[in-house]
Design an enzyme around this catalytic site. Structure first.
Site, PDB file in Angstrom:
ATOM      1  N   CYS A   1     -19.350 -11.478  -2.424  1.00 25.98           N
ATOM      2  CA  CYS A   1     -18.241 -10.938  -3.206  1.00 25.98           C
ATOM      3  C   CYS A   1     -16.989 -11.703  -2.811  1.00 25.98           C
ATOM      4  O   CYS A   1     -16.617 -11.713  -1.636  1.00 25.98           O
ATOM      5  CB  CYS A   1     -18.081  -9.448  -2.920  1.00 25.98           C
ATOM      6  N   ASN A   2     -16.351 -12.352  -3.781  1.00 27.11           N
ATOM      7  CA  ASN A   2     -15.156 -13.131  -3.478  1.00 27.11           C
ATOM      8  C   ASN A   2     -14.018 -12.255  -2.981  1.00 27.11           C
ATOM      9  O   ASN A   2     -13.322 -12.606  -2.029  1.00 27.11           O
ATOM     10  CB  ASN A   2     -14.715 -13.903  -4.723  1.00 27.11           C
TER      11      ASN A   2
ATOM     12  N   CYS B   1     -16.009 -15.241  -8.860  1.00 31.18           N
ATOM     13  CA  CYS B   1     -16.499 -13.867  -8.738  1.00 31.18           C
ATOM     14  C   CYS B   1     -17.984 -13.937  -9.029  1.00 31.18           C
ATOM     15  O   CYS B   1     -18.395 -14.594 -10.001  1.00 31.18           O
ATOM     16  CB  CYS B   1     -15.793 -12.942  -9.730  1.00 31.18           C
TER      17      CYS B   1
END
Length: 276
Positions: A73-74, A183
């Site tokens: 998860c960015n 993302c």
């Protein structure tokens, strides 16, 4: 420890793109995945809140005995990577540096775009990652509604196309030749993103590069799963609705999702599991 699973965490189903790449490169490994769909999307939330939710999920993975953590998860990588590496005794792999490395190798003009959630873009994590890449120019654009479309299983249609055209206009104006999908939900939107940006623009997903980093860490630390062990099994947990997670998640990962259970921290709110 070599028989322990790899722990993968995301705010929802998007991290399954990373899980898919890991399983493709490491088919002998088992995965334990947590999607924090009860708090998704992370993008509009304050960094401190993202950090709190992310560390709670990572705590669960470590308590379950994983041998390596993948923050797929960015937004969470930007919010808590340093904390995670100080907090846990297992290696931690993230998604921002791998995507940056691939984009630097792919660009011809040096003009690179990155799209992501508000949390990721405002953190300037990609600007920091690109700081050492001489001769590159980064254009960052927040695309806050994309995650909601993906979580609802919507990856095409006139409304999404119009939104994508509006979001990506600054990247077209900057004449970028490479776009980082910042993302892990966004790879399911490569059709519409590629249509808007055109054939001459390379779209970079962090999934394959993150899987390569996972492979390298397992090799470095001698953590590959013993081939004499029984066939690997995978578990998928969510803090939200397991039926919805399974329905959308199978589009990312495929038949490996045979059942989705409620994550332990969410069990008091919901006590159910869904199978295929």
């Amino acid at each position: 420890m070599s028989g322990a699973p790899i722990g993968v965490f995301d705010s929802g189903v998007g991290g399954l793109t990373v899980a898919r790449a890991i399983l493709d490169q490491l088919p002998g490994e088992s995965l334990l995945y947590i999607g924090d769909t009860a708090h998704a999307p992370y993008g509009p939330r304050p960094i401190a809140e993202v950090r709190r939710y992310a560390l709670a999920a990572l705590d669960e993975l470590v308590s379950a005995g994983v041998k390596l953590l993948v923050i797929a998860c960015n937004s969470a990588s930007a919010a808590c990577l340093r904390d995670a590496r100080e907090r846990y005794d297992v290696p931690v792999v993230e998604v921002i540096v791998p995507a940056t490395r691939r984009a630097v190798a792919a660009t011809r003009s040096g003009r690179v775009g990155v799209i992501g959630t508000v949390a990721t873009i405002t953190s300037r994590a990609y600007e920091d990652a690109f700081a050492a890449a001489a001769g590159t120019e980064l254009v960052s654009v927040a695309c806050p509604a994309f995650v909601d479309f993906v979580e609802r299983g919507i990856t095409s249609g006139r409304q999404l196309l119009g939104l994508t055209e509006a979001y990506l206009a600054p990247l077209q104006e900057a004449d970028v030749d490479t776009v980082i999908l910042g993302c892990t939900h966004y790879p399911l939107l490569t059709g519409v993103i590629g249509l808007v940006m055109g054939e001459g623009v390379t779209l970079v997903s962090s999934a394959e590069e993150t899987a390569k980093d996972t492979y390298r860490v397992l090799a470095r630390d001698g953590l590959f799963r013993d081939p004499d062990l029984p066939p690997p099994a995978h578990r998928f947990l969510t803090t939200g609705d397991p039926a919805a997670f399974a329905r959308v998640g199978r589009r990312f990962l495929g038949p490996e999702i045979t059942a989705v259970s409620i994550a332990p921290a969410a069990a008091p709110r919901q006590a159910q599991a869904v199978g295929r």
